[in-house]
Design a protein around this motif. Structure first.
Motif, PDB file in Angstrom:
ATOM      1  N   MET A   1       0.857  -1.190   0.000  1.00 48.49           N
ATOM      2  CA  MET A   1       0.000   0.000   0.000  1.00 48.49           C
ATOM      3  C   MET A   1       0.889   1.234   0.000  1.00 48.49           C
ATOM      4  O   MET A   1       1.774   1.352   0.854  1.00 48.49           O
ATOM      5  N   GLU A   2       0.661   2.125  -0.928  1.00 48.41           N
ATOM      6  CA  GLU A   2       1.433   3.359  -1.010  1.00 48.41           C
ATOM      7  C   GLU A   2       0.748   4.450  -0.188  1.00 48.41           C
ATOM      8  O   GLU A   2      -0.380   4.844  -0.478  1.00 48.41           O
ATOM      9  N   ILE A   3       1.432   4.922   0.860  1.00 44.62           N
ATOM     10  CA  ILE A   3       0.872   5.996   1.680  1.00 44.62           C
ATOM     11  C   ILE A   3       1.100   7.355   1.019  1.00 44.62           C
ATOM     12  O   ILE A   3       0.212   8.212   1.025  1.00 44.62           O
ATOM     13  N   LYS A   4       2.263   7.551   0.449  1.00 46.15           N
ATOM     14  CA  LYS A   4       2.583   8.834  -0.169  1.00 46.15           C
ATOM     15  C   LYS A   4       1.572   9.155  -1.267  1.00 46.15           C
ATOM     16  O   LYS A   4       1.312   8.348  -2.160  1.00 46.15           O
ATOM     17  N   GLY A   5       0.954  10.319  -1.148  1.00 44.53           N
ATOM     18  CA  GLY A   5      -0.028  10.747  -2.129  1.00 44.53           C
ATOM     19  C   GLY A   5      -1.429  10.229  -1.889  1.00 44.53           C
ATOM     20  O   GLY A   5      -2.354  10.579  -2.630  1.00 44.53           O
ATOM     21  N   SER A   6      -1.611   9.405  -0.868  1.00 48.78           N
ATOM     22  CA  SER A   6      -2.927   8.822  -0.591  1.00 48.78           C
ATOM     23  C   SER A   6      -3.822   9.802   0.157  1.00 48.78           C
ATOM     24  O   SER A   6      -3.370  10.841   0.648  1.00 48.78           O
ATOM     25  N   VAL A   7      -5.095   9.459   0.245  1.00 48.89           N
ATOM     26  CA  VAL A   7      -6.055  10.199   1.056  1.00 48.89           C
ATOM     27  C   VAL A   7      -6.560   9.238   2.129  1.00 48.89           C
ATOM     28  O   VAL A   7      -6.998   8.125   1.817  1.00 48.89           O
ATOM     29  N   ALA A   8      -6.476   9.659   3.381  1.00 48.72           N
ATOM     30  CA  ALA A   8      -6.807   8.771   4.492  1.00 48.72           C
ATOM     31  C   ALA A   8      -7.869   9.391   5.389  1.00 48.72           C
ATOM     32  O   ALA A   8      -8.054  10.613   5.419  1.00 48.72           O
ATOM     33  N   LEU A   9      -8.540   8.529   6.138  1.00 47.29           N
ATOM     34  CA  LEU A   9      -9.496   8.955   7.156  1.00 47.29           C
ATOM     35  C   LEU A   9      -9.204   8.177   8.432  1.00 47.29           C
ATOM     36  O   LEU A   9      -9.034   6.956   8.389  1.00 47.29           O
ATOM     37  N   VAL A  10      -9.137   8.896   9.545  1.00 47.96           N
ATOM     38  CA  VAL A  10      -8.883   8.283  10.841  1.00 47.96           C
ATOM     39  C   VAL A  10     -10.011   8.668  11.785  1.00 47.96           C
ATOM     40  O   VAL A  10     -10.263   9.864  12.010  1.00 47.96           O
ATOM     41  N   THR A  11     -10.693   7.685  12.341  1.00 45.48           N
ATOM     42  CA  THR A  11     -11.726   7.993  13.331  1.00 45.48           C
ATOM     43  C   THR A  11     -11.069   8.219  14.693  1.00 45.48           C
ATOM     44  O   THR A  11     -10.068   7.591  15.029  1.00 45.48           O
ATOM     45  N   GLY A  12     -11.635   9.128  15.476  1.00 47.77           N
ATOM     46  CA  GLY A  12     -11.068   9.444  16.782  1.00 47.77           C
ATOM     47  C   GLY A  12      -9.678  10.044  16.682  1.00 47.77           C
ATOM     48  O   GLY A  12      -8.791   9.726  17.487  1.00 47.77           O
ATOM     49  N   ALA A  13      -9.482  10.937  15.719  1.00 41.33           N
ATOM     50  CA  ALA A  13      -8.140  11.452  15.413  1.00 41.33           C
ATOM     51  C   ALA A  13      -7.759  12.690  16.200  1.00 41.33           C
ATOM     52  O   ALA A  13      -6.718  13.290  15.921  1.00 41.33           O
ATOM     53  N   ASN A  14      -8.558  13.084  17.167  1.00 41.06           N
ATOM     54  CA  ASN A  14      -8.254  14.316  17.901  1.00 41.06           C
ATOM     55  C   ASN A  14      -7.376  14.084  19.117  1.00 41.06           C
ATOM     56  O   ASN A  14      -6.917  15.034  19.757  1.00 41.06           O
ATOM     57  N   ARG A  15      -7.104  12.818  19.478  1.00 42.01           N
ATOM     58  CA  ARG A  15      -6.245  12.561  20.638  1.00 42.01           C
ATOM     59  C   ARG A  15      -5.752  11.121  20.604  1.00 42.01           C
ATOM     60  O   ARG A  15      -6.202  10.307  19.808  1.00 42.01           O
ATOM     61  N   GLY A  16      -4.818  10.811  21.494  1.00 38.85           N
ATOM     62  CA  GLY A  16      -4.348   9.453  21.682  1.00 38.85           C
ATOM     63  C   GLY A  16      -3.767   8.809  20.443  1.00 38.85           C
ATOM     64  O   GLY A  16      -3.070   9.440  19.638  1.00 38.85           O
ATOM     65  N   ILE A  17      -4.071   7.531  20.266  1.00 39.64           N
ATOM     66  CA  ILE A  17      -3.523   6.782  19.137  1.00 39.64           C
ATOM     67  C   ILE A  17      -4.014   7.358  17.816  1.00 39.64           C
ATOM     68  O   ILE A  17      -3.265   7.431  16.837  1.00 39.64           O
ATOM     69  N   GLY A  18      -5.280   7.778  17.759  1.00 32.30           N
ATOM     70  CA  GLY A  18      -5.819   8.326  16.526  1.00 32.30           C
ATOM     71  C   GLY A  18      -5.058   9.551  16.051  1.00 32.30           C
ATOM     72  O   GLY A  18      -4.790   9.707  14.854  1.00 32.30           O
ATOM     73  N   ARG A  19      -4.707  10.410  16.985  1.00 32.71           N
ATOM     74  CA  ARG A  19      -3.943  11.598  16.625  1.00 32.71           C
ATOM     75  C   ARG A  19      -2.575  11.214  16.068  1.00 32.71           C
ATOM     76  O   ARG A  19      -2.085  11.812  15.094  1.00 32.71           O
TER      77      ARG A  19
END
Length: 232
Positions: free
Chosen positions: A1-19
């Motif tokens: 999986m190529e991360i560079k140039g990708s578009v991602a979504l993270v749930t609970g991204a305002n703190r902890g592991i998600g951040r």
């Protein structure tokens, strides 16, 4: 999986592991990272795109999938501990809430975004699991059960999304140094470590992350007779 140039979504991204997941994605060159949280105003990190999402609200889940149609990586990180439900006494409200967020929330987000990932070439789906996906705990049985259910779901998603080319990654860890584990003084690994190991797994198409020594020990012990599986 190529991360560079990708578009991602993270749930609970305002703190902890998600951040840390969101930061690591940007550090690895992601072009855009949606921080999917209940309160978008809580997202303070520059470079993240706040997106309203309560994973237990099916209308918000559908709206998020419609708004983030360019996503190729989804990280299901949002979770709760299910406090208040003990093994032999009291009510089940905490355990029910843990199942609603950790299991059904992950299922709802995965179901909504599966067609998005398919349209964008398959991409990747990451579920933040736990060491207790494999070992029950009498001190927090509701949380452990929700993580066991989430692990089962992860395996089902891996099979169900294989045909569309989606990489499904399960991330297991013991105690991580976040608010969720602030009640214990047991050894902990950093959220940044979990995030970096997960990025490595994505970039190398690995299906599983065993983030610490305790998790690796418990996973290895699953092949042993039940009376000798390592306790935690």
């Amino acid at each position: 999986m190529e991360i560079k140039g990708s578009v991602a979504l993270v749930t609970g991204a305002n703190r902890g592991i998600g951040r840390e997941f969101a930061r690591a994605l940007l550090d690895r060159g992601a072009a855009k990272v949606y921080a999917a949280v209940r309160d978008p105003a809580s997202v303070a990190d520059p470079g993240l795109v706040p997106l309203r999402l309560d994973v237990t609200d099916h209308e918000q889940v559908a709206a998020a999938a419609a708004a983030a149609g360019d996503v190729s990586i989804v990280i299901n990180n949002a979770g709760i501990g299910g406090s208040g439900s003990t093994l032999l006494e009291g009510g089940f409200d905490g355990a029910r809430q843990a199942m609603e967020v950790n299991y059904f929330g992950t299922w709802a987000v995965s179901r909504a975004f599966a067609p998005v990932l398919a349209r964008n070439g398959g991409g990747a789906l990451v579920n933040m699991l736990s060491l207790v996906s494999w070992v029950g705990r009498p001190d927090f049985p509701g949380y452990a059960a929700s993580k066991a259910a989430q692990w089962s779901l992860t395996n089902a998603l891996r099979q169900g999304l294989h045909a569309q080319g989606t990489l499904v990654v399960g991330v297991h860890a013991g105690f991580v140094d976040t608010d969720l584990s602030s009640w214990t003084d047991a050894p902990k690994i950093s959220a940044a470590t979990v995030a970096e190991l997960t990025m490595d797994a994505l970039e190398n198409d690995r299906l599983e992350v065993l983030a610490d020594a305790e998790t690796r020990k418990v996973k290895a012990g699953l092949s042993l007779p039940p009376n000798v599986v390592p306790a935690i």
